[in-house]
Each structure stands twice: as structure tokens, then as C-alpha cells.
Design a protein around this motif. Sequence first.
Motif, PDB file in Angstrom:
ATOM      1  N   ALA A 170       0.885  -1.220   0.003  1.00 25.86           N
ATOM      2  CA  ALA A 170      -0.019  -0.190  -0.123  1.00 25.86           C
ATOM      3  C   ALA A 170       0.985   1.249  -0.208  1.00 25.86           C
ATOM      4  N   GLY A 171       0.128   2.366  -0.279  1.00 23.64           N
ATOM      5  CA  GLY A 171       0.972   3.539  -0.203  1.00 23.64           C
ATOM      6  C   GLY A 171       0.191   4.968  -0.298  1.00 23.64           C
ATOM      7  N   TRP A 172       0.791   5.935  -0.279  1.00 25.76           N
ATOM      8  CA  TRP A 172      -0.149   7.139  -0.132  1.00 25.76           C
ATOM      9  C   TRP A 172       0.459   8.186  -1.161  1.00 25.76           C
ATOM     10  N   VAL A 173      -0.512   9.144  -1.659  1.00 20.74           N
ATOM     11  CA  VAL A 173      -0.167  10.338  -2.275  1.00 20.74           C
ATOM     12  C   VAL A 173      -1.184  11.262  -1.589  1.00 20.74           C
ATOM     13  N   GLY A 174      -0.747  12.494  -1.063  1.00 22.46           N
ATOM     14  CA  GLY A 174      -1.408  13.240  -0.003  1.00 22.46           C
ATOM     15  C   GLY A 174      -2.168  12.794   0.844  1.00 22.46           C
ATOM     16  N   SER A 175      -3.441  12.825   1.040  1.00 24.80           N
ATOM     17  CA  SER A 175      -4.301  12.065   2.076  1.00 24.80           C
ATOM     18  C   SER A 175      -4.976  10.883   1.766  1.00 24.80           C
ATOM     19  N   THR A 176      -4.526  10.434   0.491  1.00 28.68           N
ATOM     20  CA  THR A 176      -5.187   9.330   0.054  1.00 28.68           C
ATOM     21  C   THR A 176      -4.308   8.060  -0.149  1.00 28.68           C
ATOM     22  N   ALA A 177      -4.899   6.980   0.441  1.00 31.84           N
ATOM     23  CA  ALA A 177      -4.189   5.611   0.247  1.00 31.84           C
ATOM     24  C   ALA A 177      -4.469   4.973  -0.661  1.00 31.84           C
ATOM     25  N   TYR A 178      -3.515   4.170  -1.030  1.00 34.43           N
ATOM     26  CA  TYR A 178      -3.860   3.252  -2.444  1.00 34.43           C
ATOM     27  C   TYR A 178      -3.214   1.780  -1.948  1.00 34.43           C
ATOM     28  N   SER A 179      -4.052   0.900  -2.638  1.00 34.83           N
ATOM     29  CA  SER A 179      -3.823  -0.449  -2.443  1.00 34.83           C
ATOM     30  C   SER A 179      -4.465  -1.381  -3.640  1.00 34.83           C
ATOM     31  N   GLY A 180      -3.799  -2.561  -3.917  1.00 31.30           N
ATOM     32  CA  GLY A 180      -4.558  -3.346  -4.760  1.00 31.30           C
ATOM     33  C   GLY A 180      -4.751  -2.742  -6.116  1.00 31.30           C
ATOM     34  N   THR A 181      -5.957  -2.706  -6.676  1.00 29.60           N
ATOM     35  CA  THR A 181      -6.261  -2.049  -7.978  1.00 29.60           C
ATOM     36  C   THR A 181      -6.085  -0.601  -8.013  1.00 29.60           C
ATOM     37  N   SER A 182      -6.405   0.087  -6.951  1.00 24.76           N
ATOM     38  CA  SER A 182      -6.176   1.468  -7.168  1.00 24.76           C
ATOM     39  C   SER A 182      -4.614   1.746  -7.216  1.00 24.76           C
ATOM     40  N   LEU A 183      -3.675   0.798  -6.298  1.00 29.41           N
ATOM     41  CA  LEU A 183      -2.361   1.207  -6.608  1.00 29.41           C
ATOM     42  C   LEU A 183      -1.842   0.866  -8.099  1.00 29.41           C
ATOM     43  N   THR A 184      -2.398  -0.235  -8.519  1.00 30.49           N
ATOM     44  CA  THR A 184      -2.063  -0.566  -9.841  1.00 30.49           C
ATOM     45  C   THR A 184      -2.358   0.666 -10.938  1.00 30.49           C
ATOM     46  N   ASP A 185      -3.767   1.385 -10.745  1.00 35.15           N
ATOM     47  CA  ASP A 185      -3.853   2.232 -11.552  1.00 35.15           C
ATOM     48  C   ASP A 185      -3.146   3.370 -11.373  1.00 35.15           C
TER      49      ASP A 185
END
Length: 202
Positions: A38-53
Motif C-alpha cells: 500500500a502507499g499514499w499520495v497526499g491524504s489518499t491511500a492506495y492498494s490493490g487495483t487503485s495502486l495498480t492504476d
Amino acid sequence: MTLLFDLNSLRPPRSGIGYYTQHLLEGLREQPDVEDVAGWVGSTAYSGTSLTDLMTDQTSLQAAAQFSDGLKATLLRKSRGLPGLYRMRTVVRHHASRALRRDFGRRGYIYHGTNFIASRYNGPMVVTVHDLPHRRHPELHAKVAVDYLDHGLPRTLRHAQTIIADSIYTRNEILEIYGVPEEKVVPIHYSGRRARSGSVFH
């Protein structure tokens, strides 16, 4: 094993550290013992499909980046050369991600800072130090960048459980300049074999 990254280095225009982060993410996601990246940009976290995108679609990344266009973006870029404001930009980014970093820390994620200075984190932390030219030849670098690294890097090195160096030379420089315990600094050379990326986390 669950891993957390600051994804701000993926922002366009992509630097060498951005590509390092991208390739590390790609390699770690292929490891059988990695349950989540997982990771973040700003105040939004990304993981799985959202990280791939986010990793594959520059439009998504530009949308995630705060002030990526327009007057605010121009002022932010120019502020990097002004005393104090370069550090302030980092403080603003760290503040935006504070709540999610706290949440990931409670959930036991290992945080890997890939861009020298890591955000504060209440959990296990790994950091990559690519080189230290700002200490050997500060005259070749912008003073605000040198001051920023001199201020933040010692704290990051103290708090990290493991420090990745890109070479034996960089490892020796870290030990000589900052006096951290030898067992904390692990040299991992760049390689096309992605599977090696995960070994430091065990």
C-alpha cells in the motif's frame, strides 16, 4: 508481510528515485510472502487495483497529486529554492498523510521510505539511501536541498530499523559520516532480478 510506501516520488516528471520506487513496488507485489503493498499520495491511500492504476496511469497520478497544475503548482515548484519553504512543502505533505500513516502503523505495516528522508512512522521502518554527494560536495547542490538533507536525514537514519544502501561505497559513507550501527546498513545493488527486493524485510 504488509508493506507501506510514500508514493509521492511517482509524481511526474518521474525521477530516478521514482523509477526505483515503481520497480520495487512491482517486484514486491510478485513475492508470495507479501500480503499487501500500500502507499499514499497526499491524504489518499492506495492498494490493490487503485495502486495498480496509480502506477500505470499518469492521468490518475496527476489527479492524485495536490497542485499538479496551475498557479499553485508553479508557486510550489518555485518555493523549493526559497529558504524554509522547501522544508515547509514536505511538512505539508507529511501532515496530509499523518492519519493514514498512524492507521497503517497500528495495523503492523512495514514502512519503506525510498527517497532519503522518511515521514515519521510509529512502526517498523526501512529507508533507502542512494548516495551522499550533498555531504562530500555540497557546493555542487542547491543550498536548500543540502540543508533539507542535513536536517532530516540523521533523524531518519536513527529511527529506521534497516537502511538500504545502493552500493558498498554508499554503505561505507553512511557508516563513516553518520556513525550508525553497522548491522543496520544493508547493501543491495540494483538488479534486474526483482525477487531480491524483498529480502531486506525478513
